[in-house]
Design a protein around this motif. Structure first.
Motif, PDB file in Angstrom:
ATOM      1  N   ALA A 132     -52.829 -70.871  59.540  1.00 39.57           N
ATOM      2  CA  ALA A 132     -51.553 -71.578  59.414  1.00 39.57           C
ATOM      3  C   ALA A 132     -51.508 -72.811  60.306  1.00 39.57           C
ATOM      4  CB  ALA A 132     -50.393 -70.641  59.728  1.00 39.57           C
ATOM      5  N   GLN A 133     -52.182 -72.766  61.447  1.00 37.37           N
ATOM      6  CA  GLN A 133     -52.235 -73.952  62.307  1.00 37.37           C
ATOM      7  C   GLN A 133     -52.948 -75.087  61.570  1.00 37.37           C
ATOM      8  OE1 GLN A 133     -50.473 -73.985  65.037  1.00 37.37           O
ATOM      9  NE2 GLN A 133     -50.110 -71.789  65.110  1.00 37.37           N
ATOM     10  N   VAL A 134     -54.053 -74.760  60.913  1.00 34.13           N
ATOM     11  CA  VAL A 134     -54.789 -75.765  60.139  1.00 34.13           C
ATOM     12  C   VAL A 134     -53.914 -76.287  58.997  1.00 34.13           C
ATOM     13  CG1 VAL A 134     -56.821 -76.175  58.679  1.00 34.13           C
ATOM     14  CG2 VAL A 134     -57.028 -74.787  60.773  1.00 34.13           C
ATOM     15  N   GLN A 135     -53.214 -75.398  58.335  1.00 36.92           N
ATOM     16  CA  GLN A 135     -52.323 -75.816  57.248  1.00 36.92           C
ATOM     17  C   GLN A 135     -51.228 -76.745  57.761  1.00 36.92           C
ATOM     18  OE1 GLN A 135     -51.330 -71.846  56.073  1.00 36.92           O
ATOM     19  NE2 GLN A 135     -53.191 -71.612  54.825  1.00 36.92           N
ATOM     20  N   ARG A 136     -50.667 -76.458  58.945  1.00 40.61           N
ATOM     21  CA  ARG A 136     -49.616 -77.307  59.509  1.00 40.61           C
ATOM     22  C   ARG A 136     -50.154 -78.672  59.925  1.00 40.61           C
ATOM     23  NH1 ARG A 136     -48.490 -73.278  57.743  1.00 40.61           N
ATOM     24  NH2 ARG A 136     -46.609 -72.052  57.914  1.00 40.61           N
ATOM     25  N   VAL A 137     -51.387 -78.713  60.435  1.00 35.31           N
ATOM     26  CA  VAL A 137     -52.016 -80.000  60.768  1.00 35.31           C
ATOM     27  C   VAL A 137     -52.121 -80.837  59.494  1.00 35.31           C
ATOM     28  CG1 VAL A 137     -54.164 -81.117  61.526  1.00 35.31           C
ATOM     29  CG2 VAL A 137     -53.270 -79.144  62.790  1.00 35.31           C
ATOM     30  N   SER A 138     -52.597 -80.221  58.434  1.00 37.21           N
ATOM     31  CA  SER A 138     -52.730 -80.900  57.143  1.00 37.21           C
ATOM     32  C   SER A 138     -51.369 -81.365  56.641  1.00 37.21           C
ATOM     33  CB  SER A 138     -53.363 -79.930  56.134  1.00 37.21           C
ATOM     34  OG  SER A 138     -53.258 -80.394  54.817  1.00 37.21           O
TER      35      SER A 138
ATOM     36  N   LEU B  32     -47.245 -89.364  56.162  1.00 40.60           N
ATOM     37  CA  LEU B  32     -47.614 -90.573  55.431  1.00 40.60           C
ATOM     38  C   LEU B  32     -46.850 -90.673  54.121  1.00 40.60           C
ATOM     39  CD1 LEU B  32     -49.737 -92.713  56.423  1.00 40.60           C
ATOM     40  CD2 LEU B  32     -49.763 -90.583  57.645  1.00 40.60           C
ATOM     41  N   GLY B  33     -46.649 -89.554  53.457  1.00 39.94           N
ATOM     42  CA  GLY B  33     -45.858 -89.566  52.227  1.00 39.94           C
ATOM     43  C   GLY B  33     -44.434 -90.028  52.471  1.00 39.94           C
TER      44      GLY B  33
ATOM     45  N   LEU C  24     -51.095 -96.841  63.883  1.00 38.25           N
ATOM     46  CA  LEU C  24     -50.574 -95.757  64.713  1.00 38.25           C
ATOM     47  C   LEU C  24     -50.619 -94.390  64.023  1.00 38.25           C
ATOM     48  CD1 LEU C  24     -47.434 -97.535  66.209  1.00 38.25           C
ATOM     49  CD2 LEU C  24     -49.493 -96.837  67.461  1.00 38.25           C
ATOM     50  N   SER C  25     -50.927 -94.376  62.741  1.00 43.82           N
ATOM     51  CA  SER C  25     -50.868 -93.101  62.018  1.00 43.82           C
ATOM     52  C   SER C  25     -52.180 -92.730  61.335  1.00 43.82           C
ATOM     53  CB  SER C  25     -49.727 -93.132  60.996  1.00 43.82           C
ATOM     54  OG  SER C  25     -49.909 -94.182  60.056  1.00 43.82           O
ATOM     55  N   VAL C  26     -52.605 -93.489  60.356  1.00 46.19           N
ATOM     56  CA  VAL C  26     -53.748 -93.068  59.539  1.00 46.19           C
ATOM     57  C   VAL C  26     -54.994 -92.773  60.374  1.00 46.19           C
ATOM     58  CG1 VAL C  26     -55.310 -93.684  57.652  1.00 46.19           C
ATOM     59  CG2 VAL C  26     -52.850 -94.155  57.441  1.00 46.19           C
ATOM     60  N   PRO C  27     -55.500 -93.717  61.183  1.00 47.64           N
ATOM     61  CA  PRO C  27     -56.716 -93.395  61.938  1.00 47.64           C
ATOM     62  C   PRO C  27     -56.504 -92.291  62.974  1.00 47.64           C
ATOM     63  CG  PRO C  27     -56.000 -95.654  62.392  1.00 47.64           C
ATOM     64  CD  PRO C  27     -55.089 -95.092  61.359  1.00 47.64           C
ATOM     65  N   VAL C  28     -55.302 -92.177  63.493  1.00 48.17           N
ATOM     66  CA  VAL C  28     -55.002 -91.130  64.472  1.00 48.17           C
ATOM     67  C   VAL C  28     -55.047 -89.758  63.798  1.00 48.17           C
ATOM     68  CG1 VAL C  28     -53.225 -90.243  66.036  1.00 48.17           C
ATOM     69  CG2 VAL C  28     -53.626 -92.719  65.869  1.00 48.17           C
ATOM     70  N   PHE C  29     -54.407 -89.644  62.655  1.00 47.30           N
ATOM     71  CA  PHE C  29     -54.437 -88.381  61.923  1.00 47.30           C
ATOM     72  C   PHE C  29     -55.860 -88.040  61.462  1.00 47.30           C
ATOM     73  CE2 PHE C  29     -49.777 -89.139  60.574  1.00 47.30           C
ATOM     74  CZ  PHE C  29     -49.285 -88.306  61.558  1.00 47.30           C
ATOM     75  N   VAL C  30     -56.572 -89.012  60.926  1.00 46.68           N
ATOM     76  CA  VAL C  30     -57.937 -88.761  60.450  1.00 46.68           C
ATOM     77  C   VAL C  30     -58.823 -88.284  61.599  1.00 46.68           C
ATOM     78  CG1 VAL C  30     -60.022 -89.851  59.504  1.00 46.68           C
ATOM     79  CG2 VAL C  30     -57.793 -90.274  58.431  1.00 46.68           C
ATOM     80  N   ARG C  31     -58.719 -88.932  62.741  1.00 50.25           N
ATOM     81  CA  ARG C  31     -59.501 -88.535  63.902  1.00 50.25           C
ATOM     82  C   ARG C  31     -59.202 -87.088  64.302  1.00 50.25           C
ATOM     83  NH1 ARG C  31     -58.835 -87.504  68.688  1.00 50.25           N
ATOM     84  NH2 ARG C  31     -60.367 -87.799  70.304  1.00 50.25           N
ATOM     85  N   GLY C  32     -57.923 -86.729  64.375  1.00 50.74           N
ATOM     86  CA  GLY C  32     -57.537 -85.367  64.725  1.00 50.74           C
ATOM     87  C   GLY C  32     -58.031 -84.345  63.718  1.00 50.74           C
TER      88      GLY C  32
ATOM     89  N   THR D 159     -57.240 -83.476  52.852  1.00 47.37           N
ATOM     90  CA  THR D 159     -56.212 -84.204  53.597  1.00 47.37           C
ATOM     91  C   THR D 159     -56.746 -85.555  54.048  1.00 47.37           C
ATOM     92  OG1 THR D 159     -55.293 -82.092  54.345  1.00 47.37           O
ATOM     93  CG2 THR D 159     -54.575 -84.079  55.516  1.00 47.37           C
ATOM     94  N   ILE D 160     -57.945 -85.568  54.614  1.00 44.66           N
ATOM     95  CA  ILE D 160     -58.552 -86.835  55.038  1.00 44.66           C
ATOM     96  C   ILE D 160     -58.704 -87.776  53.846  1.00 44.66           C
ATOM     97  CG2 ILE D 160     -60.694 -87.900  55.888  1.00 44.66           C
ATOM     98  CD1 ILE D 160     -60.994 -85.408  57.743  1.00 44.66           C
ATOM     99  N   ALA D 161     -59.178 -87.253  52.732  1.00 43.40           N
ATOM    100  CA  ALA D 161     -59.358 -88.086  51.536  1.00 43.40           C
ATOM    101  C   ALA D 161     -58.031 -88.731  51.124  1.00 43.40           C
ATOM    102  CB  ALA D 161     -59.941 -87.261  50.396  1.00 43.40           C
ATOM    103  N   TYR D 162     -56.949 -87.967  51.154  1.00 40.11           N
ATOM    104  CA  TYR D 162     -55.643 -88.527  50.821  1.00 40.11           C
ATOM    105  C   TYR D 162     -55.238 -89.599  51.833  1.00 40.11           C
ATOM    106  CZ  TYR D 162     -50.631 -89.136  51.015  1.00 40.11           C
ATOM    107  OH  TYR D 162     -49.388 -89.697  51.111  1.00 40.11           O
TER     108      TYR D 162
END
Length: 169
Positions: free
Chosen positions: A55-61, A68-69, A8-16, A96-99
């Protein structure tokens, strides 16, 4: 079939994040094709009281890696909010994706019941992991991805719904 917190989290975040990276590519190409200084779009806002694209990109990251942390209890890397170019924003997305891709299913076992405490302004908010992910982290993540999309679309970048829904578009 049950859905795990990892699924529910990792692949969803990576995709976004991949969608966002593609949107940044299209924004950079738009600037080049139209003689627009890239910093114009990097600093563009939808409204004066809203954060700029950078800042939007930074907030997504931040939203994805910090979620996840918190859910793993292992903490997340900290990235300074210093990006001023498309290349720097894309590099942050890639970091971010790498992490996120280091997070394994086993790392998230039990995270659905983990206590998550956040301070939002002066307010302390308490969640259990599943509620935190589904009711706070994911909506916040998508708010900022959508706002980045809207800033670019508002500024004439030729993107549409498919660009938002398909990370390979």
């Amino acid at each position: 079939m049950t859905l795990s917190m990892h699924r529910l989290s990792v692949p969803v975040f990576v995709r976004g994040l991949r969608v966002l990276s593609n949107l940044l590519d299209k924004a950079e190409a738009h600037c080049e094709a139209n003689g627009i200084a890239p910093e114009v779009l990097v600093n563009a806002r939808l409204a004066p009281d809203m954060l700029p694209l950078s800042a939007q990109v930074q907030r997504v990251s931040d939203t994805s890696k910090n979620a996840l942390g918190r859910l793993t209890g292992a903490g997340a890397p900290s990235f300074p909010d210093t990006e001023t170019t498309f290349a720097e924003l894309k590099a942050r997305v890639e970091r971010t994706i790498a992490y996120l891709e280091t997070i394994r299913e086993i790392d998230m076992q039990g995270s659905e019941t983990r206590e998550i405490k956040l301070t939002v302004g002066k307010l302390e908010v308490n969640f259990i992991g599943a509620n935190y992910l589904l009711e706070f982290a994911l909506p916040n993540f998508y708010f900022h991805v959508t706002t980045a999309y809207n800033i670019l679309r508002h500024n004439g970048v030729a993107i549409g719904k498919r660009d938002y829904l398909d990370p390979s578009a």
